[in-house]
Design a protein around this motif. Structure first.
Motif, short mmCIF file in Angstrom:
data_model
loop_
_atom_site.label_atom_id
_atom_site.label_comp_id
_atom_site.label_asym_id
_atom_site.label_seq_id
_atom_site.Cartn_x
_atom_site.Cartn_y
_atom_site.Cartn_z
N TYR A 12 0.84 -1.20 0.00
CA TYR A 12 0.00 0.00 0.00
C TYR A 12 0.88 1.24 0.00
N MET A 45 -13.13 3.64 -4.07
CA MET A 45 -12.84 3.09 -2.75
C MET A 45 -11.43 3.49 -2.34
N PHE A 47 -8.67 3.11 1.46
CA PHE A 47 -8.50 2.49 2.77
C PHE A 47 -8.17 3.58 3.78
N PRO A 56 -11.38 -0.74 4.37
CA PRO A 56 -11.86 -0.26 3.07
C PRO A 56 -13.11 0.59 3.25
#
Length: 180
Positions: A12, A45, A47, A56
């Motif tokens: 990420y 979307m 996180f 999420p």
């Protein structure tokens, strides 16, 4: 009190941070810490880091003002719900990063690249990038010594992703001070 740095999650990247509420119906204002925030206008979307976990969250709408985004997230309908998210970091999977070409790179992608200097030849492998404001540095390990090399278009001559190699032309005397 110093701000708490964001946590690094493998796979990420840090997209930004929620900085305040926006409006009275649960909207949020976030700062996007990316070069081209508009490239993320189609996000559906993201996180949100909450208590050390990436959660999420669906995006209902997103509008940009420079590097700031006005977000409306699913299931956040009032100020109270929005206020609970203020200060939290935003993340996306690294595969959503736009592909870079030429000598442009993301800091996380060059860890492990070898560095070849025009004068000194191979000077080691990049362990990490030290992201100082206005002066990011490669931290390179060479024979159990650390070399700090500024990340600059004037110094970086070629980024070879295929061979995991960065060719540089370090200023005269810079590398020598680390090798003495």
């Amino acid at each position: 009190m110093s701000p708490i740095p964001p946590k690094i999650y493998p796979g990420y990247f840090i997209l930004g941070k929620i900085i305040r509420t926006h409006g009275y119906k649960g909207g949020l204002k976030a700062i996007f810490d990316v070069d081209q925030p508009q490239e993320y206008r189609e996000l559906d979307m993201l996180f949100i880091e909450i208590k050390g976990q990436l959660i999420p969250w669906m995006i209902e709408s997103i509008h940009f003002e420079n590097n700031k985004a006005n977000l409306v997230l699913a299931d956040i309908r009032d100020m109270e719900g929005a206020e609970k998210l203020v200060g939290n970091f935003l993340y996306l999977p690294t595969e959503l990063l736009p592909k870079l070409k030429g000598n442009k790179f993301y800091y996380h992608e060059v860890a492990g690249f070898k560095v070849h200097d025009k004068k000194h030849g191979d000077i080691g492998t990049i362990d990490r990038v030290i992201d100082l404001p206005n002066n990011p540095l490669f931290a390179i390990t060479y024979h159990q010594k650390e070399i700090l090399l500024p990340i600059s278009d004037d110094i970086i001559k070629k980024v070879d992703r295929k061979n995991k190699l960065i060719e540089v032309d370090a200023p005269s005397g810079l590398i020598e001070i680390y090798l003495e």
